[in-house]
Write a protein that holds these residues in place. Structure first.
Motif, PDB file in Angstrom:
ATOM      1  N   THR A 120     -20.203 -14.962 -10.324  1.00 43.13           N
ATOM      2  CA  THR A 120     -21.543 -14.585 -10.594  1.00 43.13           C
ATOM      3  C   THR A 120     -21.853 -14.328 -12.182  1.00 43.13           C
ATOM      4  OG1 THR A 120     -21.556 -13.012  -8.617  1.00 43.13           O
ATOM      5  CG2 THR A 120     -23.333 -12.825 -10.215  1.00 43.13           C
ATOM      6  N   ILE A 121     -22.994 -15.003 -12.462  1.00 43.95           N
ATOM      7  CA  ILE A 121     -23.365 -15.120 -13.753  1.00 43.95           C
ATOM      8  C   ILE A 121     -24.718 -14.387 -13.909  1.00 43.95           C
ATOM      9  CG2 ILE A 121     -24.214 -16.445 -15.595  1.00 43.95           C
ATOM     10  CD1 ILE A 121     -22.944 -18.850 -14.424  1.00 43.95           C
ATOM     11  N   ALA A 122     -25.186 -13.485 -14.872  1.00 43.31           N
ATOM     12  CA  ALA A 122     -26.380 -12.764 -14.999  1.00 43.31           C
ATOM     13  C   ALA A 122     -27.218 -13.323 -16.173  1.00 43.31           C
ATOM     14  CB  ALA A 122     -26.263 -11.130 -15.374  1.00 43.31           C
ATOM     15  N   ILE A 123     -28.410 -13.741 -16.051  1.00 40.09           N
ATOM     16  CA  ILE A 123     -29.316 -13.972 -17.265  1.00 40.09           C
ATOM     17  C   ILE A 123     -30.188 -13.051 -17.251  1.00 40.09           C
ATOM     18  CG2 ILE A 123     -30.779 -15.768 -18.078  1.00 40.09           C
ATOM     19  CD1 ILE A 123     -29.285 -17.765 -16.302  1.00 40.09           C
ATOM     20  N   THR A 124     -30.446 -12.285 -18.507  1.00 39.12           N
ATOM     21  CA  THR A 124     -31.288 -11.298 -18.699  1.00 39.12           C
ATOM     22  C   THR A 124     -31.520 -10.938 -20.077  1.00 39.12           C
ATOM     23  OG1 THR A 124     -31.876  -8.917 -18.126  1.00 39.12           O
ATOM     24  CG2 THR A 124     -29.396  -9.596 -18.625  1.00 39.12           C
ATOM     25  N   SER A 125     -32.608 -10.225 -20.359  1.00 42.30           N
ATOM     26  CA  SER A 125     -32.678  -9.724 -21.884  1.00 42.30           C
ATOM     27  C   SER A 125     -32.403  -8.122 -22.175  1.00 42.30           C
ATOM     28  CB  SER A 125     -34.302  -9.788 -22.438  1.00 42.30           C
ATOM     29  OG  SER A 125     -35.155  -8.978 -21.538  1.00 42.30           O
ATOM     30  N   GLY A 126     -31.552  -7.737 -20.971  1.00 37.58           N
ATOM     31  CA  GLY A 126     -31.300  -6.284 -21.135  1.00 37.58           C
ATOM     32  C   GLY A 126     -31.184  -5.602 -19.780  1.00 37.58           C
ATOM     33  N   GLY A 127     -31.580  -4.251 -20.082  1.00 39.70           N
ATOM     34  CA  GLY A 127     -31.832  -3.546 -18.658  1.00 39.70           C
ATOM     35  C   GLY A 127     -30.557  -3.336 -17.978  1.00 39.70           C
ATOM     36  N   GLU A 132     -24.962  -3.265 -15.547  1.00 39.04           N
ATOM     37  CA  GLU A 132     -24.195  -3.323 -14.338  1.00 39.04           C
ATOM     38  C   GLU A 132     -23.245  -4.508 -14.522  1.00 39.04           C
ATOM     39  OE1 GLU A 132     -26.429  -2.880 -11.095  1.00 39.04           O
ATOM     40  OE2 GLU A 132     -27.471  -1.069 -11.573  1.00 39.04           O
ATOM     41  N   ALA A 133     -23.674  -5.700 -14.979  1.00 35.65           N
ATOM     42  CA  ALA A 133     -22.693  -6.861 -15.166  1.00 35.65           C
ATOM     43  C   ALA A 133     -21.495  -6.474 -15.945  1.00 35.65           C
ATOM     44  CB  ALA A 133     -23.583  -8.035 -15.481  1.00 35.65           C
ATOM     45  N   GLU A 134     -21.918  -5.903 -16.875  1.00 32.47           N
ATOM     46  CA  GLU A 134     -20.682  -5.779 -18.222  1.00 32.47           C
ATOM     47  C   GLU A 134     -19.673  -4.701 -17.468  1.00 32.47           C
ATOM     48  OE1 GLU A 134     -22.830  -4.503 -21.804  1.00 32.47           O
ATOM     49  OE2 GLU A 134     -23.165  -6.500 -22.248  1.00 32.47           O
ATOM     50  N   GLN A 135     -20.303  -3.610 -16.723  1.00 34.07           N
ATOM     51  CA  GLN A 135     -19.486  -2.637 -15.878  1.00 34.07           C
ATOM     52  C   GLN A 135     -18.284  -3.487 -15.027  1.00 34.07           C
ATOM     53  OE1 GLN A 135     -22.118   0.009 -14.279  1.00 34.07           O
ATOM     54  NE2 GLN A 135     -22.236   1.405 -16.128  1.00 34.07           N
ATOM     55  N   VAL A 136     -18.922  -4.524 -14.511  1.00 35.02           N
ATOM     56  CA  VAL A 136     -17.696  -5.059 -13.515  1.00 35.02           C
ATOM     57  C   VAL A 136     -17.067  -6.532 -13.924  1.00 35.02           C
ATOM     58  CG1 VAL A 136     -19.029  -3.988 -11.472  1.00 35.02           C
ATOM     59  CG2 VAL A 136     -19.775  -6.383 -12.143  1.00 35.02           C
ATOM     60  N   GLY A 137     -17.481  -6.828 -15.341  1.00 28.40           N
ATOM     61  CA  GLY A 137     -17.191  -7.943 -16.039  1.00 28.40           C
ATOM     62  C   GLY A 137     -17.729  -9.273 -15.745  1.00 28.40           C
ATOM     63  N   VAL A 138     -18.830  -9.163 -15.142  1.00 30.13           N
ATOM     64  CA  VAL A 138     -19.598 -10.502 -14.968  1.00 30.13           C
ATOM     65  C   VAL A 138     -20.268 -10.898 -16.184  1.00 30.13           C
ATOM     66  CG1 VAL A 138     -21.876 -11.639 -13.783  1.00 30.13           C
ATOM     67  CG2 VAL A 138     -20.179  -9.952 -12.573  1.00 30.13           C
ATOM     68  N   PRO A 139     -20.119 -12.007 -16.596  1.00 31.29           N
ATOM     69  CA  PRO A 139     -20.666 -12.676 -17.790  1.00 31.29           C
ATOM     70  C   PRO A 139     -21.931 -12.823 -17.814  1.00 31.29           C
ATOM     71  CG  PRO A 139     -19.715 -14.547 -16.466  1.00 31.29           C
ATOM     72  CD  PRO A 139     -19.533 -13.217 -15.714  1.00 31.29           C
ATOM     73  N   VAL A 140     -22.772 -12.349 -19.133  1.00 25.20           N
ATOM     74  CA  VAL A 140     -24.164 -12.114 -19.222  1.00 25.20           C
ATOM     75  C   VAL A 140     -24.675 -12.784 -20.246  1.00 25.20           C
ATOM     76  CG1 VAL A 140     -26.038 -10.562 -19.983  1.00 25.20           C
ATOM     77  CG2 VAL A 140     -23.794  -9.742 -18.452  1.00 25.20           C
ATOM     78  N   LEU A 141     -25.680 -14.125 -19.812  1.00 26.36           N
ATOM     79  CA  LEU A 141     -26.370 -14.872 -20.761  1.00 26.36           C
ATOM     80  C   LEU A 141     -27.581 -13.837 -21.442  1.00 26.36           C
ATOM     81  CD1 LEU A 141     -26.552 -17.160 -22.600  1.00 26.36           C
ATOM     82  CD2 LEU A 141     -28.087 -17.946 -20.457  1.00 26.36           C
ATOM     83  N   ARG A 142     -27.419 -13.431 -22.569  1.00 29.52           N
ATOM     84  CA  ARG A 142     -28.418 -12.439 -23.177  1.00 29.52           C
ATOM     85  C   ARG A 142     -29.601 -13.231 -23.623  1.00 29.52           C
ATOM     86  NH1 ARG A 142     -28.706  -6.964 -25.123  1.00 29.52           N
ATOM     87  NH2 ARG A 142     -31.079  -6.597 -25.428  1.00 29.52           N
ATOM     88  N   LEU A 143     -30.686 -13.019 -23.213  1.00 30.63           N
ATOM     89  CA  LEU A 143     -32.146 -13.751 -23.903  1.00 30.63           C
ATOM     90  C   LEU A 143     -32.633 -13.083 -24.831  1.00 30.63           C
ATOM     91  CD1 LEU A 143     -33.202 -15.058 -20.561  1.00 30.63           C
ATOM     92  CD2 LEU A 143     -31.701 -16.215 -21.814  1.00 30.63           C
ATOM     93  N   PRO A 144     -33.337 -13.479 -25.737  1.00 30.23           N
ATOM     94  CA  PRO A 144     -34.274 -12.949 -26.728  1.00 30.23           C
ATOM     95  C   PRO A 144     -35.198 -12.165 -25.898  1.00 30.23           C
ATOM     96  CG  PRO A 144     -34.168 -15.037 -27.366  1.00 30.23           C
ATOM     97  CD  PRO A 144     -33.442 -15.240 -25.930  1.00 30.23           C
ATOM     98  N   GLY A 145     -35.747 -10.632 -26.161  1.00 27.49           N
ATOM     99  CA  GLY A 145     -36.686  -9.980 -25.439  1.00 27.49           C
ATOM    100  C   GLY A 145     -37.880 -10.051 -26.204  1.00 27.49           C
ATOM    101  N   GLY A 146     -38.624  -8.869 -25.665  1.00 29.12           N
ATOM    102  CA  GLY A 146     -40.228  -9.018 -26.071  1.00 29.12           C
ATOM    103  C   GLY A 146     -41.008  -9.797 -25.764  1.00 29.12           C
TER     104      GLY A 146
END
Length: 359
Positions: A120-127, A132-146
Protein backbone atom coordinates in the motif's frame (compact mmCIF):
# COMPACT_ATOMS: atom_id res chain seq x y z
CA UNK A 1 -8.30 42.67 -20.02
CA UNK A 2 -8.21 46.05 -18.36
CA UNK A 3 -7.02 46.56 -14.81
CA UNK A 4 -10.63 47.31 -13.84
CA UNK A 5 -11.78 43.97 -15.24
CA UNK A 6 -9.14 42.11 -13.25
CA UNK A 7 -10.12 43.92 -10.06
CA UNK A 8 -13.77 43.13 -10.78
CA UNK A 9 -12.93 39.44 -11.17
CA UNK A 10 -11.22 39.18 -7.80
CA UNK A 11 -14.04 40.99 -6.04
CA UNK A 12 -16.05 37.84 -6.77
CA UNK A 13 -13.22 35.28 -6.79
CA UNK A 14 -12.24 36.34 -3.27
CA UNK A 15 -10.47 33.06 -2.48
CA UNK A 16 -8.48 33.39 -5.73
CA UNK A 17 -9.25 30.05 -7.33
CA UNK A 18 -8.01 31.52 -10.60
CA UNK A 19 -4.50 31.83 -9.16
CA UNK A 20 -4.47 28.10 -8.49
CA UNK A 21 -5.51 27.35 -12.07
CA UNK A 22 -2.77 29.64 -13.36
CA UNK A 23 -0.28 27.70 -11.21
CA UNK A 24 -1.01 24.39 -12.97
CA UNK A 25 2.27 24.30 -14.98
CA UNK A 26 4.30 24.80 -11.79
CA UNK A 27 2.25 22.13 -10.03
CA UNK A 28 2.97 19.63 -12.82
CA UNK A 29 6.72 20.21 -12.52
CA UNK A 30 6.69 20.06 -8.73
CA UNK A 31 4.51 16.93 -8.62
CA UNK A 32 6.83 15.08 -11.04
CA UNK A 33 9.91 15.94 -8.98
CA UNK A 34 8.13 14.98 -5.77
CA UNK A 35 7.13 11.60 -7.15
CA UNK A 36 10.55 10.89 -8.68
CA UNK A 37 12.19 11.34 -5.29
CA UNK A 38 9.66 9.14 -3.47
CA UNK A 39 10.68 5.59 -2.55
CA UNK A 40 7.61 3.39 -2.17
CA UNK A 41 9.36 0.03 -2.39
CA UNK A 42 6.66 -1.74 -4.41
CA UNK A 43 7.86 -3.88 -7.33
CA UNK A 44 6.15 -4.03 -10.71
CA UNK A 45 2.62 -5.36 -10.14
CA UNK A 46 1.58 -8.75 -11.46
CA UNK A 47 -2.10 -8.17 -10.65
CA UNK A 48 -4.55 -5.26 -10.99
CA UNK A 49 -3.63 -2.02 -9.23
CA UNK A 50 -6.35 -0.49 -7.05
CA UNK A 51 -6.55 3.28 -6.59
CA UNK A 52 -8.87 4.43 -3.79
CA UNK A 53 -10.20 7.97 -3.81
CA UNK A 54 -13.34 10.06 -3.56
CA UNK A 55 -14.36 13.33 -5.21
CA UNK A 56 -11.45 15.55 -6.19
CA UNK A 57 -8.97 13.08 -4.75
CA UNK A 58 -10.27 10.40 -7.13
CA UNK A 59 -9.82 12.49 -10.27
CA UNK A 60 -6.13 11.67 -10.70
CA UNK A 61 -6.92 7.97 -10.99
CA UNK A 62 -9.66 8.65 -13.54
CA UNK A 63 -7.29 10.75 -15.66
CA UNK A 64 -4.61 8.07 -15.42
CA UNK A 65 -6.99 5.35 -16.56
CA UNK A 66 -8.00 7.41 -19.60
CA UNK A 67 -4.37 8.06 -20.46
CA UNK A 68 -3.05 4.50 -20.24
CA UNK A 69 -6.00 2.26 -21.07
CA UNK A 70 -5.04 1.79 -24.72
CA UNK A 71 -1.63 0.36 -23.81
CA UNK A 72 -1.62 -0.99 -20.26
CA UNK A 73 -1.57 -4.76 -19.81
CA UNK A 74 -2.19 -4.32 -16.07
CA UNK A 75 -5.81 -3.48 -15.15
CA UNK A 76 -6.43 -0.34 -13.14
CA UNK A 77 -9.34 -0.54 -10.69
CA UNK A 78 -10.80 2.64 -9.20
CA UNK A 79 -12.50 2.27 -5.83
CA UNK A 80 -14.68 5.00 -4.32
CA UNK A 81 -16.49 2.92 -1.72
CA UNK A 82 -15.71 1.74 1.79
CA UNK A 83 -13.95 -1.54 1.01
CA UNK A 84 -11.64 -3.13 -1.52
CA UNK A 85 -12.84 -5.61 -4.15
CA UNK A 86 -12.82 -9.24 -2.99
CA UNK A 87 -9.84 -10.14 -5.20
CA UNK A 88 -7.50 -7.77 -3.32
CA UNK A 89 -4.73 -9.60 -1.48
CA UNK A 90 -1.04 -9.64 -0.63
CA UNK A 91 -0.05 -9.29 -4.31
CA UNK A 92 -2.46 -6.44 -5.08
CA UNK A 93 -0.95 -2.93 -4.91
CA UNK A 94 -3.29 -0.36 -3.37
CA UNK A 95 -2.86 3.41 -3.59
CA UNK A 96 -5.01 5.36 -1.12
CA UNK A 97 -5.47 9.02 -2.03
CA UNK A 98 -7.09 11.61 0.20
CA UNK A 99 -5.86 15.16 -0.19
CA UNK A 100 -7.12 16.16 3.24
CA UNK A 101 -6.21 12.80 4.74
CA UNK A 102 -9.63 12.56 6.38
CA UNK A 103 -11.91 11.14 3.68
CA UNK A 104 -13.85 8.42 5.49
CA UNK A 105 -14.23 6.13 2.46
CA UNK A 106 -10.49 6.20 1.77
CA UNK A 107 -9.63 5.62 5.43
CA UNK A 108 -11.92 2.60 5.42
CA UNK A 109 -10.24 1.23 2.28
CA UNK A 110 -6.84 1.88 3.84
CA UNK A 111 -7.78 -0.19 6.89
CA UNK A 112 -9.04 -2.90 4.56
CA UNK A 113 -5.76 -2.87 2.59
CA UNK A 114 -3.71 -3.20 5.79
CA UNK A 115 -5.95 -6.05 6.98
CA UNK A 116 -5.54 -7.88 3.66
CA UNK A 117 -1.76 -7.23 3.72
CA UNK A 118 -1.85 -5.44 0.36
CA UNK A 119 1.29 -3.51 -0.65
CA UNK A 120 0.00 0.00 0.00
CA UNK A 121 0.93 3.62 -0.69
CA UNK A 122 -0.76 6.66 0.87
CA UNK A 123 -0.93 10.01 -0.94
CA UNK A 124 -2.10 12.93 1.18
CA UNK A 125 -1.31 16.39 2.52
CA UNK A 126 -1.76 15.19 6.11
CA UNK A 127 -4.70 14.24 8.30
CA UNK A 128 -5.59 10.82 9.67
CA UNK A 129 -4.36 8.98 6.59
CA UNK A 130 -0.81 10.20 7.14
CA UNK A 131 -0.92 9.35 10.85
CA UNK A 132 -2.38 5.88 10.36
CA UNK A 133 -0.02 5.07 7.50
CA UNK A 134 3.02 6.02 9.50
CA UNK A 135 1.81 3.94 12.42
CA UNK A 136 1.79 0.77 10.32
CA UNK A 137 4.85 1.56 8.19
CA UNK A 138 3.03 2.38 4.94
CA UNK A 139 5.00 4.87 2.77
CA UNK A 140 3.38 8.29 2.53
CA UNK A 141 3.80 10.71 -0.36
CA UNK A 142 3.21 14.02 1.40
CA UNK A 143 1.63 16.68 -0.83
CA UNK A 144 1.67 20.45 -0.38
CA UNK A 145 -1.40 21.48 1.58
CA UNK A 146 -3.68 24.49 1.68
CA UNK A 147 -5.66 23.93 -1.53
CA UNK A 148 -9.10 22.60 -2.34
CA UNK A 149 -8.52 19.05 -3.63
CA UNK A 150 -9.81 19.96 -7.08
CA UNK A 151 -7.15 22.67 -7.33
CA UNK A 152 -4.43 20.13 -6.49
CA UNK A 153 -5.23 18.00 -9.54
CA UNK A 154 -1.63 17.87 -10.80
CA UNK A 155 -0.42 16.59 -7.41
CA UNK A 156 -3.15 13.94 -7.45
CA UNK A 157 -2.45 12.77 -11.01
CA UNK A 158 1.23 13.17 -11.88
CA UNK A 159 2.58 10.98 -9.03
CA UNK A 160 0.32 8.15 -10.16
CA UNK A 161 1.69 8.53 -13.67
CA UNK A 162 5.24 8.42 -12.32
CA UNK A 163 4.54 5.23 -10.36
CA UNK A 164 3.10 3.49 -13.42
CA UNK A 165 6.04 4.68 -15.49
CA UNK A 166 8.50 3.42 -12.88
CA UNK A 167 6.75 0.05 -12.91
CA UNK A 168 7.10 -0.10 -16.69
CA UNK A 169 3.32 -0.21 -17.20
CA UNK A 170 3.16 3.09 -19.10
CA UNK A 171 6.53 4.72 -19.66
CA UNK A 172 6.78 8.50 -19.47
CA UNK A 173 10.08 10.37 -19.50
CA UNK A 174 11.20 13.81 -18.40
CA UNK A 175 10.93 15.17 -21.94
CA UNK A 176 7.24 14.30 -22.15
CA UNK A 177 6.58 16.02 -18.82
CA UNK A 178 8.54 19.08 -19.96
CA UNK A 179 6.64 19.25 -23.27
CA UNK A 180 3.31 18.94 -21.48
CA UNK A 181 4.31 21.63 -19.00
CA UNK A 182 5.37 24.03 -21.77
CA UNK A 183 2.12 23.34 -23.60
CA UNK A 184 0.03 24.06 -20.49
CA UNK A 185 2.06 27.18 -19.72
CA UNK A 186 1.29 28.57 -23.17
CA UNK A 187 -2.42 27.85 -22.73
CA UNK A 188 -2.43 29.46 -19.27
CA UNK A 189 -1.01 32.64 -20.78
CA UNK A 190 -3.70 32.53 -23.47
CA UNK A 191 -6.62 31.95 -21.08
CA UNK A 192 -5.51 34.18 -18.19
CA UNK A 193 -6.99 37.59 -17.46
CA UNK A 194 -3.80 39.23 -18.72
CA UNK A 195 -4.23 37.65 -22.17
CA UNK A 196 -6.02 39.03 -25.20
CA UNK A 197 -9.80 38.76 -24.54
CA UNK A 198 -10.41 38.30 -28.26
CA UNK A 199 -8.32 35.10 -28.16
CA UNK A 200 -9.62 33.81 -24.84
CA UNK A 201 -12.02 30.94 -25.59
CA UNK A 202 -12.44 30.26 -21.85
CA UNK A 203 -13.92 33.72 -21.27
CA UNK A 204 -16.02 33.48 -24.41
CA UNK A 205 -17.38 30.05 -23.50
CA UNK A 206 -18.20 31.15 -19.94
CA UNK A 207 -20.31 33.98 -21.31
CA UNK A 208 -22.12 31.59 -23.67
CA UNK A 209 -22.83 29.22 -20.79
CA UNK A 210 -24.48 31.84 -18.57
CA UNK A 211 -27.97 30.56 -17.80
CA UNK A 212 -27.36 27.31 -19.68
CA UNK A 213 -26.97 23.67 -18.58
CA UNK A 214 -23.73 22.23 -19.97
CA UNK A 215 -23.83 18.67 -21.29
CA UNK A 216 -20.31 17.29 -21.58
CA UNK A 217 -19.99 14.63 -24.26
CA UNK A 218 -16.86 12.73 -25.31
CA UNK A 219 -15.64 9.27 -26.25
CA UNK A 220 -14.61 6.94 -23.45
CA UNK A 221 -10.88 7.14 -24.26
CA UNK A 222 -8.41 9.85 -23.34
CA UNK A 223 -11.02 12.55 -22.80
CA UNK A 224 -13.66 10.60 -20.88
CA UNK A 225 -12.29 11.64 -17.50
CA UNK A 226 -11.62 15.15 -18.78
CA UNK A 227 -15.31 15.55 -19.67
CA UNK A 228 -16.21 14.33 -16.19
CA UNK A 229 -13.72 16.80 -14.68
CA UNK A 230 -15.48 19.64 -16.56
CA UNK A 231 -18.82 18.50 -15.15
CA UNK A 232 -17.45 18.47 -11.60
CA UNK A 233 -15.75 21.85 -12.01
CA UNK A 234 -18.99 23.41 -13.22
CA UNK A 235 -20.73 21.90 -10.18
CA UNK A 236 -18.18 22.95 -7.56
CA UNK A 237 -16.59 26.09 -9.00
CA UNK A 238 -19.46 27.57 -11.00
CA UNK A 239 -22.25 26.37 -8.67
CA UNK A 240 -24.07 25.22 -11.81
CA UNK A 241 -25.86 22.07 -12.89
CA UNK A 242 -23.92 20.09 -15.50
CA UNK A 243 -24.06 16.54 -16.81
CA UNK A 244 -21.82 14.24 -18.81
CA UNK A 245 -22.02 11.09 -20.89
CA UNK A 246 -19.85 9.05 -23.24
CA UNK A 247 -19.96 7.89 -26.83
CA UNK A 248 -20.80 5.48 -28.32
CA UNK A 249 -23.09 4.41 -25.44
CA UNK A 250 -25.12 7.62 -25.31
CA UNK A 251 -26.03 7.11 -28.94
CA UNK A 252 -27.98 4.04 -27.87
CA UNK A 253 -30.10 5.71 -25.16
CA UNK A 254 -29.59 9.36 -24.15
CA UNK A 255 -30.18 10.72 -27.65
CA UNK A 256 -33.84 9.76 -27.29
CA UNK A 257 -34.09 11.98 -24.21
CA UNK A 258 -33.87 14.94 -26.58
CA UNK A 259 -37.44 14.17 -27.66
CA UNK A 260 -38.53 15.61 -24.30
CA UNK A 261 -40.73 18.76 -24.14
CA UNK A 262 -38.87 21.80 -25.48
CA UNK A 263 -38.98 23.62 -22.15
CA UNK A 264 -36.83 20.85 -20.62
CA UNK A 265 -34.08 21.06 -23.26
CA UNK A 266 -34.09 24.71 -24.32
CA UNK A 267 -31.25 25.65 -21.94
CA UNK A 268 -29.06 22.61 -22.63
CA UNK A 269 -25.71 23.43 -24.25
CA UNK A 270 -23.59 20.62 -25.68
CA UNK A 271 -19.82 20.68 -25.23
CA UNK A 272 -18.43 17.92 -27.44
CA UNK A 273 -14.79 16.90 -26.90
CA UNK A 274 -12.91 15.05 -29.62
CA UNK A 275 -9.41 13.57 -29.53
CA UNK A 276 -7.38 12.56 -32.58
CA UNK A 277 -7.07 8.98 -31.24
CA UNK A 278 -10.80 8.47 -30.81
CA UNK A 279 -12.00 5.58 -32.98
CA UNK A 280 -12.93 6.91 -36.46
CA UNK A 281 -16.43 5.43 -36.25
CA UNK A 282 -16.95 7.03 -32.84
CA UNK A 283 -15.74 10.38 -34.19
CA UNK A 284 -18.22 10.11 -37.03
CA UNK A 285 -21.00 9.21 -34.61
CA UNK A 286 -20.14 12.21 -32.40
CA UNK A 287 -20.21 14.64 -35.32
CA UNK A 288 -23.51 13.29 -36.68
CA UNK A 289 -25.10 13.37 -33.21
CA UNK A 290 -23.89 16.90 -32.51
CA UNK A 291 -25.37 18.11 -35.79
CA UNK A 292 -28.67 16.45 -34.90
CA UNK A 293 -28.97 17.62 -31.28
CA UNK A 294 -27.31 21.03 -30.91
CA UNK A 295 -30.17 22.85 -32.66
CA UNK A 296 -32.71 21.29 -30.30
CA UNK A 297 -31.33 23.09 -27.25
CA UNK A 298 -29.23 26.17 -26.58
CA UNK A 299 -26.54 25.29 -29.11
CA UNK A 300 -23.13 23.80 -28.58
CA UNK A 301 -19.44 23.79 -29.34
CA UNK A 302 -16.96 21.17 -30.54
CA UNK A 303 -13.58 21.21 -28.80
CA UNK A 304 -10.60 19.32 -30.18
CA UNK A 305 -7.73 18.40 -27.89
CA UNK A 306 -4.47 20.14 -28.82
CA UNK A 307 -0.96 18.74 -28.74
CA UNK A 308 1.28 16.18 -30.34
CA UNK A 309 -0.17 13.16 -32.09
CA UNK A 310 -0.21 9.54 -31.01
CA UNK A 311 0.95 8.17 -27.71
CA UNK A 312 3.76 10.72 -27.33
CA UNK A 313 1.32 13.62 -27.38
CA UNK A 314 -1.42 12.18 -25.18
CA UNK A 315 -0.40 13.99 -22.02
CA UNK A 316 -0.33 17.35 -23.84
CA UNK A 317 -3.72 16.70 -25.36
CA UNK A 318 -5.24 15.62 -22.04
CA UNK A 319 -4.02 18.76 -20.28
CA UNK A 320 -5.09 21.02 -23.16
CA UNK A 321 -8.78 20.50 -22.41
CA UNK A 322 -8.30 20.00 -18.67
CA UNK A 323 -6.87 23.50 -18.25
CA UNK A 324 -9.49 25.03 -20.55
CA UNK A 325 -12.25 23.53 -18.42
CA UNK A 326 -10.75 24.82 -15.19
CA UNK A 327 -10.50 28.37 -16.54
CA UNK A 328 -14.01 28.25 -18.00
CA UNK A 329 -15.55 27.05 -14.73
CA UNK A 330 -13.92 29.88 -12.76
CA UNK A 331 -14.99 32.52 -15.26
CA UNK A 332 -18.54 31.13 -15.27
CA UNK A 333 -18.60 31.34 -11.47
CA UNK A 334 -17.71 35.02 -11.70
CA UNK A 335 -20.42 35.54 -14.34
CA UNK A 336 -22.86 34.15 -11.76
CA UNK A 337 -21.38 36.29 -8.99
CA UNK A 338 -20.21 33.21 -7.06
CA UNK A 339 -16.85 32.74 -5.34
CA UNK A 340 -15.57 29.49 -6.93
CA UNK A 341 -13.91 28.12 -3.79
CA UNK A 342 -16.59 27.62 -1.08
CA UNK A 343 -18.58 24.36 -1.25
CA UNK A 344 -21.13 24.90 1.52
CA UNK A 345 -23.56 22.11 0.65
CA UNK A 346 -20.80 19.49 0.57
CA UNK A 347 -19.59 20.73 3.94
CA UNK A 348 -23.13 20.74 5.35
CA UNK A 349 -23.72 17.13 4.33
CA UNK A 350 -20.48 16.06 6.01
CA UNK A 351 -21.38 17.96 9.15
CA UNK A 352 -24.76 16.27 9.31
CA UNK A 353 -23.15 12.86 8.78
CA UNK A 354 -20.46 13.61 11.33
CA UNK A 355 -17.58 13.30 8.87
CA UNK A 356 -14.64 15.38 9.99
CA UNK A 357 -12.79 15.54 6.69
CA UNK A 358 -12.99 17.05 3.23
CA UNK A 359 -12.62 15.29 -0.06
Amino acid sequence: MSREDIVRHYKVDESRMLDKVVSMPDHIEEAWKLAKSFAHGIDRPRSPVIICGMGGSAMGGKLLRGLIQQDSAIPLVLESGYSLPPFAGKDTPVICISYSGNTEEVLSCFDNAVLKKCPTIAITSGGRLEVEAEQVGVPVLRLPGGMPPRAAISYLFIPLLEFFSRWGIYKVDNDQIERATRHVRGLVEKYSLEGDPAENIALELAKKLYGKIPLLYSAGGLLGAVAYRWKCQFNENSKAMAFYNLFPELGHNEVMGWDCPERLREDMFIILMIDSEDHPRVQKRMEVTFEMLSSLGAGGIILHSEGGGGREGRLERLFSLLVLGDFTSVYLAVEYGKDPTPIEKITQIKDILGSDGSL
